[in-house]
Design a protein around this motif. Structure first.
Motif, PDB file in Angstrom:
ATOM      1  N   ILE A   1       0.862  -1.185   0.000  1.00  0.00           N
ATOM      2  CA  ILE A   1       0.000   0.000   0.000  1.00  0.00           C
ATOM      3  C   ILE A   1       0.895   1.231   0.000  1.00  0.00           C
ATOM      4  O   ILE A   1       1.783   1.369   0.842  1.00  0.00           O
ATOM      5  N   ARG A   2       0.671   2.098  -0.963  1.00  0.00           N
ATOM      6  CA  ARG A   2       1.440   3.332  -1.059  1.00  0.00           C
ATOM      7  C   ARG A   2       0.509   4.536  -1.062  1.00  0.00           C
ATOM      8  O   ARG A   2      -0.539   4.523  -1.711  1.00  0.00           O
ATOM      9  N   VAL A   3       0.918   5.575  -0.337  1.00  0.00           N
ATOM     10  CA  VAL A   3       0.125   6.801  -0.219  1.00  0.00           C
ATOM     11  C   VAL A   3       0.955   7.957  -0.752  1.00  0.00           C
ATOM     12  O   VAL A   3       2.135   8.113  -0.388  1.00  0.00           O
ATOM     13  N   GLY A   4       0.357   8.762  -1.618  1.00  0.00           N
ATOM     14  CA  GLY A   4       1.071   9.887  -2.207  1.00  0.00           C
ATOM     15  C   GLY A   4       0.768  11.208  -1.514  1.00  0.00           C
ATOM     16  O   GLY A   4      -0.069  11.282  -0.607  1.00  0.00           O
ATOM     17  N   GLU A   5       1.457  12.241  -1.953  1.00  0.00           N
ATOM     18  CA  GLU A   5       1.243  13.567  -1.372  1.00  0.00           C
ATOM     19  C   GLU A   5      -0.136  14.096  -1.749  1.00  0.00           C
ATOM     20  O   GLU A   5      -0.646  13.833  -2.845  1.00  0.00           O
ATOM     21  N   PRO A   6      -0.760  14.847  -0.853  1.00  0.00           N
ATOM     22  CA  PRO A   6      -2.111  15.335  -1.111  1.00  0.00           C
ATOM     23  C   PRO A   6      -2.168  16.358  -2.246  1.00  0.00           C
ATOM     24  O   PRO A   6      -1.240  17.136  -2.451  1.00  0.00           O
ATOM     25  N   LEU A   7      -3.282  16.304  -2.953  1.00  0.00           N
ATOM     26  CA  LEU A   7      -3.614  17.313  -3.962  1.00  0.00           C
ATOM     27  C   LEU A   7      -4.677  18.231  -3.352  1.00  0.00           C
ATOM     28  O   LEU A   7      -5.381  17.844  -2.423  1.00  0.00           O
ATOM     29  N   HIS A   8      -4.790  19.420  -3.917  1.00  0.00           N
ATOM     30  CA  HIS A   8      -5.754  20.386  -3.390  1.00  0.00           C
ATOM     31  C   HIS A   8      -6.571  20.972  -4.538  1.00  0.00           C
ATOM     32  O   HIS A   8      -6.367  22.123  -4.941  1.00  0.00           O
ATOM     33  N   PRO A   9      -7.501  20.175  -5.067  1.00  0.00           N
ATOM     34  CA  PRO A   9      -8.299  20.657  -6.207  1.00  0.00           C
ATOM     35  C   PRO A   9      -9.180  21.837  -5.828  1.00  0.00           C
ATOM     36  O   PRO A   9      -9.660  21.936  -4.695  1.00  0.00           O
ATOM     37  N   THR A  10      -9.371  22.717  -6.812  1.00  0.00           N
ATOM     38  CA  THR A  10     -10.197  23.906  -6.594  1.00  0.00           C
ATOM     39  C   THR A  10     -11.572  23.776  -7.228  1.00  0.00           C
ATOM     40  O   THR A  10     -12.479  24.538  -6.898  1.00  0.00           O
ATOM     41  N   GLY A  11     -11.699  22.835  -8.180  1.00  0.00           N
ATOM     42  CA  GLY A  11     -12.955  22.683  -8.897  1.00  0.00           C
ATOM     43  C   GLY A  11     -13.071  23.592 -10.096  1.00  0.00           C
ATOM     44  O   GLY A  11     -14.077  23.555 -10.812  1.00  0.00           O
ATOM     45  N   ALA A  12     -12.066  24.418 -10.330  1.00  0.00           N
ATOM     46  CA  ALA A  12     -12.122  25.343 -11.462  1.00  0.00           C
ATOM     47  C   ALA A  12     -12.134  24.603 -12.790  1.00  0.00           C
ATOM     48  O   ALA A  12     -12.793  25.040 -13.749  1.00  0.00           O
ATOM     49  N   ASP A  13     -11.407  23.494 -12.876  1.00  0.00           N
ATOM     50  CA  ASP A  13     -11.364  22.696 -14.102  1.00  0.00           C
ATOM     51  C   ASP A  13     -11.301  21.223 -13.694  1.00  0.00           C
ATOM     52  O   ASP A  13     -10.222  20.636 -13.618  1.00  0.00           O
ATOM     53  N   PRO A  14     -12.460  20.610 -13.430  1.00  0.00           N
ATOM     54  CA  PRO A  14     -12.479  19.223 -12.948  1.00  0.00           C
ATOM     55  C   PRO A  14     -11.793  18.226 -13.879  1.00  0.00           C
ATOM     56  O   PRO A  14     -11.181  17.259 -13.410  1.00  0.00           O
ATOM     57  N   VAL A  15     -11.882  18.461 -15.177  1.00  0.00           N
ATOM     58  CA  VAL A  15     -11.259  17.532 -16.128  1.00  0.00           C
ATOM     59  C   VAL A  15      -9.736  17.584 -16.001  1.00  0.00           C
ATOM     60  O   VAL A  15      -9.067  16.548 -15.921  1.00  0.00           O
ATOM     61  N   ALA A  16      -9.183  18.793 -15.973  1.00  0.00           N
ATOM     62  CA  ALA A  16      -7.730  18.938 -15.838  1.00  0.00           C
ATOM     63  C   ALA A  16      -7.252  18.432 -14.487  1.00  0.00           C
ATOM     64  O   ALA A  16      -6.207  17.774 -14.383  1.00  0.00           O
ATOM     65  N   GLU A  17      -8.014  18.714 -13.436  1.00  0.00           N
ATOM     66  CA  GLU A  17      -7.609  18.269 -12.105  1.00  0.00           C
ATOM     67  C   GLU A  17      -7.740  16.756 -11.960  1.00  0.00           C
ATOM     68  O   GLU A  17      -6.967  16.127 -11.227  1.00  0.00           O
ATOM     69  N   THR A  18      -8.676  16.166 -12.682  1.00  0.00           N
ATOM     70  CA  THR A  18      -8.787  14.704 -12.687  1.00  0.00           C
ATOM     71  C   THR A  18      -7.592  14.088 -13.401  1.00  0.00           C
ATOM     72  O   THR A  18      -7.081  13.033 -12.990  1.00  0.00           O
ATOM     73  N   ALA A  19      -7.119  14.743 -14.453  1.00  0.00           N
ATOM     74  CA  ALA A  19      -5.908  14.268 -15.136  1.00  0.00           C
ATOM     75  C   ALA A  19      -4.707  14.330 -14.191  1.00  0.00           C
ATOM     76  O   ALA A  19      -3.859  13.428 -14.177  1.00  0.00           O
ATOM     77  N   GLU A  20      -4.638  15.382 -13.368  1.00  0.00           N
ATOM     78  CA  GLU A  20      -3.560  15.494 -12.376  1.00  0.00           C
ATOM     79  C   GLU A  20      -3.668  14.366 -11.339  1.00  0.00           C
ATOM     80  O   GLU A  20      -2.653  13.786 -10.935  1.00  0.00           O
ATOM     81  N   LEU A  21      -4.891  14.069 -10.928  1.00  0.00           N
ATOM     82  CA  LEU A  21      -5.098  12.983  -9.978  1.00  0.00           C
ATOM     83  C   LEU A  21      -4.656  11.652 -10.580  1.00  0.00           C
ATOM     84  O   LEU A  21      -3.994  10.848  -9.905  1.00  0.00           O
ATOM     85  N   LYS A  22      -4.994  11.434 -11.825  1.00  0.00           N
ATOM     86  CA  LYS A  22      -4.603  10.171 -12.466  1.00  0.00           C
ATOM     87  C   LYS A  22      -3.086  10.045 -12.532  1.00  0.00           C
ATOM     88  O   LYS A  22      -2.527   8.970 -12.282  1.00  0.00           O
ATOM     89  N   THR A  23      -2.409  11.134 -12.850  1.00  0.00           N
ATOM     90  CA  THR A  23      -0.939  11.110 -12.886  1.00  0.00           C
ATOM     91  C   THR A  23      -0.370  10.767 -11.516  1.00  0.00           C
ATOM     92  O   THR A  23       0.554   9.959 -11.386  1.00  0.00           O
ATOM     93  N   ALA A  24      -0.942  11.374 -10.466  1.00  0.00           N
ATOM     94  CA  ALA A  24      -0.466  11.119  -9.106  1.00  0.00           C
ATOM     95  C   ALA A  24      -0.745   9.680  -8.686  1.00  0.00           C
ATOM     96  O   ALA A  24       0.110   9.008  -8.090  1.00  0.00           O
ATOM     97  N   MET A  25      -1.936   9.165  -9.012  1.00  0.00           N
ATOM     98  CA  MET A  25      -2.279   7.795  -8.662  1.00  0.00           C
ATOM     99  C   MET A  25      -1.417   6.799  -9.433  1.00  0.00           C
ATOM    100  O   MET A  25      -1.010   5.763  -8.894  1.00  0.00           O
ATOM    101  N   ALA A  26      -1.136   7.108 -10.690  1.00  0.00           N
ATOM    102  CA  ALA A  26      -0.291   6.225 -11.496  1.00  0.00           C
ATOM    103  C   ALA A  26       1.112   6.138 -10.912  1.00  0.00           C
ATOM    104  O   ALA A  26       1.744   5.076 -10.925  1.00  0.00           O
ATOM    105  N   ALA A  27       1.604   7.255 -10.383  1.00  0.00           N
ATOM    106  CA  ALA A  27       2.953   7.274  -9.798  1.00  0.00           C
ATOM    107  C   ALA A  27       3.022   6.403  -8.550  1.00  0.00           C
ATOM    108  O   ALA A  27       3.971   5.631  -8.368  1.00  0.00           O
TER     109      ALA A  27
END
Length: 256
Positions: A172-198
């Motif tokens: 089990i691995r835990v990454g650093e927290p993200l702090h989405p603003t909701g301004a662009d959910p699609v772009a922020e979801t792409a950032e989440l996917k990159t972080a989860m993939a790492a």
């Protein structure tokens, strides 16, 4: 939130891990805050993921309320247990109620778990993520923490027999927290996917090599395994959905 059932369930689960001789390798758990609302975004490779996903917050003393499909809550025995643990029922056809409940829990300082892929990945890699995770975290104003599980698919997943053999490693691995603003959910979801993939890559590489030799069915093709590719898995998912729809139609029509 009053918890009568959750603490003994955790004790029972840890006893089960010991009886199974499981080696659980936890890393990055310091990224889960000890207080305040936090949303854990967990990858989904097996049916027992919600049990192991909660371990990411255990060192912080947190109880995780998972967003889980309605079918679990409809089960005669499992449903009452899920409610007693204050997990959140998700109706995939009408998700607004679960969305609002998750936001309320987070604003009240709870730790909530979500599987942004929505369903188990047959490819053992991240599928496309739904935008719900970043939208919930943004509206509640809480950190979004990526979590990766690896090894749980060996126990119980789609298309393969259950295997609760002793000694199965779990990473089990835990990454650093993200702090989405909701301004662009699609772009922020792409950032989440990159972080989860790492963090998923970290978990896979941390897994004992002797436990996942080349050709292993639970290992993604690009790591030398024989799991379906994302494209192949998508076709299998589509066929599964067609079969389910056909069965529902037959039941509704009163066919045997």
């Amino acid at each position: 939130m009053r918890d009568i059932t959750y603490p003994p369930i955790i004790v029972a689960a840890k006893l089960g891990f010991r009886l199974l001789g499981q080696r659980i390798d936890l890393g990055g758990t310091e990224h889960v805050p000890r207080s305040g609302g936090v949303l854990l975004a967990v990858n989904h490779v097996g049916y027992v993921d919600f049990i192991y996903g909660g371990l990411a917050a255990n060192p912080s003393g947190r109880l995780v309320r998972f967003m889980s499909k309605r079918e679990l809550f409809d089960h005669r025995y499992l449903g009452p247990l899920m409610r007693s643990l204050h997990h959140i029922e998700v109706d995939r056809g009408a998700g607004e109620a679960s969305y609002r409940t998750a936001v309320e829990y987070l604003r009240a300082g709870e730790a909530v778990g979500i599987f942004p892929e929505a369903t188990i990945s047959r490819a053992m890699e991240l599928k496309e993520l739904k935008t719900g995770a970043v939208r919930i975290a943004a509206e509640a104003g809480v950190p979004l923490v990526p979590v990766a599980l690896w090894g749980t698919q060996r126990m119980m997943t789609k298309d393969h027999p259950r295997d609760f053999s002793r000694g199965t490693p779990i990473v089990i691995r835990v990454g650093e927290p993200l702090h989405p603003t909701g301004a662009d959910p699609v772009a922020e979801t792409a950032e989440l996917k990159t972080a989860m993939a790492a963090v998923l890559d970290d978990a896979i590489r941390a897994y004992p090599p002797e436990e996942q030799p080349p050709g292993s069915w639970w290992l993604p093709a690009r790591y030398g395994g024989s799991a379906p590719t994302l494209e192949e898995a998508a076709r299998m998912d589509a066929e599964e959905q067609r079969e389910r729809a056909a069965r529902r139609a037959a039941r509704d029509a009163g066919d045997p």
